[in-house]
Design a protein around this motif. Sequence first.
Motif, PDB file in Angstrom:
ATOM      1  N   ILE A  45      11.039 -12.652  17.348  1.00 32.89           N
ATOM      2  CA  ILE A  45      11.267 -11.343  16.727  1.00 32.89           C
ATOM      3  C   ILE A  45      11.104 -11.431  15.220  1.00 32.89           C
ATOM      4  CG2 ILE A  45      13.004  -9.556  16.298  1.00 32.89           C
ATOM      5  CD1 ILE A  45      14.144 -10.195  19.078  1.00 32.89           C
ATOM      6  N   GLN A  46      11.674 -12.504  14.664  1.00 33.65           N
ATOM      7  CA  GLN A  46      11.586 -12.666  13.209  1.00 33.65           C
ATOM      8  C   GLN A  46      10.146 -12.848  12.761  1.00 33.65           C
ATOM      9  OE1 GLN A  46      14.260 -15.552  11.529  1.00 33.65           O
ATOM     10  NE2 GLN A  46      13.011 -15.762   9.674  1.00 33.65           N
ATOM     11  N   ALA A  47       9.371 -13.634  13.513  1.00 34.45           N
ATOM     12  CA  ALA A  47       7.982 -13.888  13.129  1.00 34.45           C
ATOM     13  C   ALA A  47       7.111 -12.655  13.298  1.00 34.45           C
ATOM     14  CB  ALA A  47       7.425 -15.054  13.953  1.00 34.45           C
ATOM     15  N   ALA A  48       7.496 -11.758  14.199  1.00 36.95           N
ATOM     16  CA  ALA A  48       6.682 -10.579  14.468  1.00 36.95           C
ATOM     17  C   ALA A  48       7.104  -9.368  13.644  1.00 36.95           C
ATOM     18  CB  ALA A  48       6.752 -10.236  15.953  1.00 36.95           C
ATOM     19  N   THR A  49       8.200  -9.475  12.902  1.00 39.47           N
ATOM     20  CA  THR A  49       8.720  -8.346  12.121  1.00 39.47           C
ATOM     21  C   THR A  49       8.500  -8.600  10.631  1.00 39.47           C
ATOM     22  OG1 THR A  49      10.408  -8.013  13.807  1.00 39.47           O
ATOM     23  CG2 THR A  49      10.710  -6.880  11.714  1.00 39.47           C
ATOM     24  N   PHE A  50       8.028  -7.600   9.940  1.00 43.03           N
ATOM     25  CA  PHE A  50       7.631  -7.741   8.536  1.00 43.03           C
ATOM     26  C   PHE A  50       8.251  -6.633   7.691  1.00 43.03           C
ATOM     27  CE2 PHE A  50       4.404  -9.631  11.116  1.00 43.03           C
ATOM     28  CZ  PHE A  50       3.956 -10.748  10.429  1.00 43.03           C
ATOM     29  N   GLU A  51       8.413  -6.963   6.457  1.00 44.05           N
ATOM     30  CA  GLU A  51       8.770  -5.965   5.453  1.00 44.05           C
ATOM     31  C   GLU A  51       7.473  -5.308   4.963  1.00 44.05           C
ATOM     32  OE1 GLU A  51      11.349  -6.041   1.290  1.00 44.05           O
ATOM     33  OE2 GLU A  51      10.333  -7.819   2.034  1.00 44.05           O
ATOM     34  N   VAL A  52       7.466  -3.993   4.819  1.00 46.57           N
ATOM     35  CA  VAL A  52       6.348  -3.295   4.184  1.00 46.57           C
ATOM     36  C   VAL A  52       6.682  -3.164   2.698  1.00 46.57           C
ATOM     37  CG1 VAL A  52       4.900  -1.242   4.153  1.00 46.57           C
ATOM     38  CG2 VAL A  52       5.932  -1.999   6.301  1.00 46.57           C
ATOM     39  N   VAL A  53       5.783  -3.649   1.857  1.00 48.05           N
ATOM     40  CA  VAL A  53       6.045  -3.689   0.423  1.00 48.05           C
ATOM     41  C   VAL A  53       4.896  -3.046  -0.345  1.00 48.05           C
ATOM     42  CG1 VAL A  53       7.475  -5.763   0.567  1.00 48.05           C
ATOM     43  CG2 VAL A  53       5.007  -5.984   0.190  1.00 48.05           C
ATOM     44  N   ALA A  54       5.176  -2.682  -1.574  1.00 44.54           N
ATOM     45  CA  ALA A  54       4.164  -2.201  -2.509  1.00 44.54           C
ATOM     46  C   ALA A  54       4.436  -2.857  -3.852  1.00 44.54           C
ATOM     47  CB  ALA A  54       4.204  -0.683  -2.634  1.00 44.54           C
ATOM     48  N   ALA A  55       3.394  -3.302  -4.507  1.00 42.93           N
ATOM     49  CA  ALA A  55       3.550  -4.036  -5.766  1.00 42.93           C
ATOM     50  C   ALA A  55       4.107  -3.138  -6.858  1.00 42.93           C
ATOM     51  CB  ALA A  55       2.207  -4.621  -6.202  1.00 42.93           C
ATOM     52  N   LYS A  56       5.069  -3.680  -7.603  1.00 40.51           N
ATOM     53  CA  LYS A  56       5.602  -2.942  -8.745  1.00 40.51           C
ATOM     54  C   LYS A  56       4.534  -2.829  -9.833  1.00 40.51           C
ATOM     55  CE  LYS A  56      10.414  -4.475  -8.198  1.00 40.51           C
ATOM     56  NZ  LYS A  56      11.524  -5.258  -8.816  1.00 40.51           N
TER      57      LYS A  56
END
Length: 668
Positions: A45-56
């Motif tokens: 689950i941890q490997a398949a789940t990601f944070e969606v981010v945008a560069a500051k």
Amino acid sequence: MESPRRKPGFMRTACSRFALLVLVSLFAAAASHAASLDPAVLPKIQAATFEVVAAKPVKDPLTYEKPLPLELLPFQERNDKYYSIGTAFALGNNRYVTAAHVLQVGIDSLWGEPALRDADGHVYAIDKIEKYSLQQDFVVFSLATQPAKAAALEADTKPSLNGVVYAVGNALGTGVVIRDGLYTSDTPEDQDGRWKWMRFSAAASPGNSGGPLLDATGKVIGIVLMKSQNENLNYALPIGRVLDAPDHVASIDQRMPYQFDVFDTTLSNTFKAEFRLPLSFADFSAAFQQRFNAYADSQLKALLAKEPERLFPRGQGSNELLHSTPSMDDFPSLITRDNDGTWSLAKKEGGKTSLPNNGYVTPGVVGRNLLFHVRRPDNVTAAALYRDPAKLMDMIARVGFLTRNVGPEQVRITSLGKPVRDTLYTDAWQRRWQVRVWPIPAENAVVMSFALPVPDGYAVLMRIAPASQEHDYLINLQALTDFFYVTYDGSLAQWQDFLKQKDLLPAAFDDIHIDIDYGHRFAYSSKRLRYAYTPALQKIDRDSMLTIGFSYFLDHGKVVWDVTDVWQAASAHDKYWSNFARVVAPSDDLNDDYKSNWSKISNRQRPFDGVPRSENDVMKISSVLAAPGQARPDVLYTVYHYAEGSHPAAEMKAKLDLLLKDARVTEH
């Protein structure tokens, strides 16, 4: 968590003040979990789940009253190069899923393009958008580079009702959290009941959007999308809706309410569009924005055309304003429709903020719009102010409505720097507005202003908008300029400076001529009225005041924006002044007050009989001026002269005669 029904600028909130918020963003390496979930599935689950981010943003164009106290922020937050905007998960074969509204943050963004970040802090760029549905709030995409610890979640498209579920996501931007609850029910989507949302009781927080909803075995059964407003029941889209959606199609089919600030009519039409995928995120963003902007254009046009019989200046309820004496207040207003259908002036004026050298800024608000009157300092010329947008915004910023939140502190923004847009816009009344847009990168927002030069400075209409909705807000502000009410006021010195700015003057000034000879003569002429006077009437110097009141009125069957009152004073402080005010015969639908006033004026009854009177230690005398031979019997001009203190009747009559000596009504 957000609603999947994107409302881009359509049902906006009022902007009486503005604070720049800093988002929290950290994807923790460890995951907490509900005790009943098999620990063996947690690594997957941890490997398949990601944070969606945008560069500051790397550069901040803003200037602050002091250095930002970034030490007040948590260490990880102030050192992170990214904003955390949501959660995503892998389905295998280079397919990743998140909520559409999460990736929507990146459309026309001032931040970097959305990307995924894993638990070890590695960031992966999006390659192609493969599937997209705005109404169901999901997007499927590929990555340019596959994570080293690639893993995928299996799907279960037929979960059991009342079964245990686990909401997985980057809750509050602080790392992946797994929280348990029950899959409690299904509920139809609001628009047409085209599918059913899953409702579940597992806790969900901002940042969970786009994360997986798992069953007891760790299989994904839905995408976490939104919270219930009134109870702890959250919403997910069944994963089967994603898997069954057609490949390579972006689908938009969503009802979006649309409003316009000067009346309460609302459109509730559906934004429908479809285009082919796959596309890079940049191309997808451009394709979506093009269609949304066209939809916004169509909605504004349709709203303004929906009830033409009720729309100012031709609609029902317009006559009171079309027959009223103009407001001579130097603070601007918007013309809005009241609950009873009557159009009137609306504003909520705040206190003045002083500037050096007799300048000041007065803020106000109408609906979702900020209004300002800027009185330029005496040491700033009209050309210097009108040609330098940074100077204007720096003055407005002194009001203190622009701040940036850093931990518990609000730091005032003192300058926005140079705008990224600086153009001219001419409204329906041929007034020329300077249109400027400033980016606020940390907030992914823009400040946009429509500034109208006036003799003593500016009248300004302003909004603060999400960067992705710049077009929608701009076209609304453009339309609002046609409902803008403003008086032109200033000292004679300011007027002389203002009149030199030929390219910024409204077209109405093509017919207006003002001649000023300090200590000798003042003269005003237009296609409607001309008059002149000397210091024998009242003082004429640099600090003497001139106010020209513009209003809207019918002229030979056509509504025009033109001068209806000209007022001049010896100074801003002395009670010695004169003025000419245009008065029109009332229409049949107006109340008795209008008809009674017209009767007094047309019959030269008191106080328009040329007989002096004393009121509150001011001597007043009033008369009436008509076109020669009554060329316009429906139009008269009232003429006034006021003098502070006590003065003989003969002196007041002589003053009135001086004012009328060279006065002529010239309209036909």
